[in-house]
Design a protein around this motif. Structure first.
Motif, PDB file in Angstrom:
ATOM      1  N   LEU A  44      20.750   0.259  10.567  1.00  0.00           N
ATOM      2  CA  LEU A  44      21.130   0.624   9.202  1.00  0.00           C
ATOM      3  C   LEU A  44      20.361  -0.180   8.154  1.00  0.00           C
ATOM      4  CD1 LEU A  44      24.888   1.060   9.939  1.00  0.00           C
ATOM      5  CD2 LEU A  44      23.424   2.823   8.921  1.00  0.00           C
ATOM      6  N   GLU A  62      17.036   1.427   8.007  1.00  0.00           N
ATOM      7  CA  GLU A  62      17.176   2.699   7.311  1.00  0.00           C
ATOM      8  C   GLU A  62      17.289   2.483   5.801  1.00  0.00           C
ATOM      9  OE1 GLU A  62      20.189   6.254   7.772  1.00  0.00           O
ATOM     10  OE2 GLU A  62      19.900   5.240   9.693  1.00  0.00           O
ATOM     11  N   LYS A 115      23.858   2.580   2.548  1.00  0.00           N
ATOM     12  CA  LYS A 115      23.440   2.246   3.915  1.00  0.00           C
ATOM     13  C   LYS A 115      23.780   0.796   4.264  1.00  0.00           C
ATOM     14  CE  LYS A 115      19.807   5.699   4.625  1.00  0.00           C
ATOM     15  NZ  LYS A 115      20.468   6.756   3.942  1.00  0.00           N
ATOM     16  N   ALA A 134      26.297  -0.829   7.106  1.00  0.00           N
ATOM     17  CA  ALA A 134      25.887  -1.940   7.974  1.00  0.00           C
ATOM     18  C   ALA A 134      26.928  -3.057   7.944  1.00  0.00           C
ATOM     19  CB  ALA A 134      24.514  -2.468   7.558  1.00  0.00           C
TER      20      ALA A 134
END
Length: 80
Positions: free
Chosen positions: A51, A54, A67, A71
């Motif tokens: 994550l 990302e 995101k 996480a």
């Protein structure tokens, strides 16, 4: 989206954490014959780094924050 230097440090830390989680899960499965909890630990503990990575490719500031928030939830689940 995030600061490249900071992002790399967080990515390094989360990757190192994921490696430690993998080692712990291998130990739990091999030595303790624990499969259910070790699988969940493996999923949540390795999702953090994925994550973070990302988030570095986020399409907007809001996407970046979202995101990283996910996480953080994975990190909390792993800690629990």
């Amino acid at each position: 989206m995030g600061n490249e230097g900071e992002g790399n440090r967080v990515e390094e830390l989360s990757f190192g954490f994921a490696l430690r989680v993998v080692k712990l899960c291998r130990f739990l499965e091999k030595e303790k014959k624990e499969y259910v909890l070790s699988r969940q630990l493996l999923r949540s503990g390795t999702a953090i780094g994925a994550l973070v990575r990302e988030a570095q490719q986020a399409e907007s500031r809001a996407d970046f924050i979202h995101k990283l928030s996910i996480a953080l939830k994975e990190a909390n689940e792993t800690e629990y």
